[in-house]
Write an enzyme that holds these catalytic residues in place. Structure first.
Site, PDB file in Angstrom:
ATOM      1  N   LEU A   1       0.809  -1.222   0.000  1.00 16.08           N
ATOM      2  CA  LEU A   1       0.000   0.000   0.000  1.00 16.08           C
ATOM      3  C   LEU A   1       0.842   1.271   0.000  1.00 16.08           C
ATOM      4  O   LEU A   1       0.387   2.322   0.434  1.00 16.08           O
ATOM      5  CB  LEU A   1      -0.937  -0.006   1.216  1.00 16.08           C
ATOM      6  CG  LEU A   1      -1.891  -1.202   1.295  1.00 16.08           C
ATOM      7  CD1 LEU A   1      -2.679  -1.170   2.597  1.00 16.08           C
ATOM      8  CD2 LEU A   1      -2.825  -1.242   0.099  1.00 16.08           C
ATOM      9  N   UNK A   2       2.055   1.185  -0.516  1.00 17.84           N
ATOM     10  CA  UNK A   2       2.955   2.334  -0.561  1.00 17.84           C
ATOM     11  C   UNK A   2       2.711   3.140  -1.835  1.00 17.84           C
ATOM     12  O   UNK A   2       2.179   2.624  -2.826  1.00 17.84           O
ATOM     13  CB  UNK A   2       4.404   1.845  -0.517  1.00 17.84           C
ATOM     14  N   GLY A   3       3.100   4.389  -1.820  1.00 16.18           N
ATOM     15  CA  GLY A   3       2.950   5.227  -3.001  1.00 16.18           C
ATOM     16  C   GLY A   3       3.756   4.752  -4.192  1.00 16.18           C
ATOM     17  O   GLY A   3       3.431   5.083  -5.334  1.00 16.18           O
TER      18      GLY A   3
END
Length: 201
Positions: free
Chosen positions: A46-48
């Site tokens: 769920l990281u950018g």
């Protein structure tokens, strides 16, 4: 406390370490990868930069794997709680959410682990001691102290998701890259190690 942990990682290569694959089964010894060039990253769903880094990891494994590159991903929830699912949920998250579109990693993912602090996986304690700072950003630190959820905090801690460690075919860590350094941009360094590998065979 940080200095005391050096003795726990008093190894010269990654071959002393093992980890359990995300899909289960027996732990994989990194000693079974002798002679391969390894790209090791702490990853999160769920990281950018999840889409960018996962697709670039797949790309490198697809193109350079036949020549001796092995990409290894270690999911970690220590940075912004961006890997907050269970081990058995990670592949579905990658397939349907981010990157989505049916994405499947073509490289080995291991079970979730910690990479900083007292409970850090021994491999990452070793890597951090061998390469204390990223080569592209020697002053890299966690930018917001409220996200530090581990102890002890050490100068060589990983700062965020998708830090990268490049390991030579002799198992010795060669270079560390910050989260800002694109995975695909490591290719020239990988090529150098692959050419050394073929020159020694």
């Amino acid at each position: 406390m940080c200095a005391a942990r050096l003795s726990a990682a008093a190894q010269s290569t990654v071959y002393a370490f093992s980890a359990r694959p995300l899909t289960g089964g027996e732990p994989v010894s990194l000693g079974s990868l002798r002679g391969k060039v390894l790209l090791i990253e702490n990853v999160a769903s769920l990281u950018g930069t999840t889409i960018r880094d996962y697709t670039e990891m797949n790309d490198l494994q697809k193109r350079l794997g036949p020549r001796g590159l092995v990409v290894l991903g270690f999911p970690c929830n220590q940075f912004g709680h961006q890997e907050n699912g269970k081990n058995e949920e990670i592949l579905n998250s990658l397939k349907y959410v981010r990157p989505g579109g049916g994405f499947e990693p073509n490289f080995t993912l291991f079970e979730k682990c910690e990479v900083n602090g007292e409970k850090a996986h021994p491999l990452f304690t070793f890597l951090r001691n061998a390469l204390p700072t990223p080569s592209d950003d020697p002053t890299a630190l966690m930018t917001d102290p409220k996200y530090i959820i581990w102890s002890p905090v050490c100068r060589n801690d990983i700062a965020w998701n998708f830090e990268k460690f490049l390991v030579g075919p002799d198992g010795v860590p060669v270079r560390r890259y910050s989260r800002r350094f694109r995975t695909i941009d490591i290719e020239p360094d990988i090529e150098t190690l692959l050419s050394q590998q073929s020159g020694n065979s």
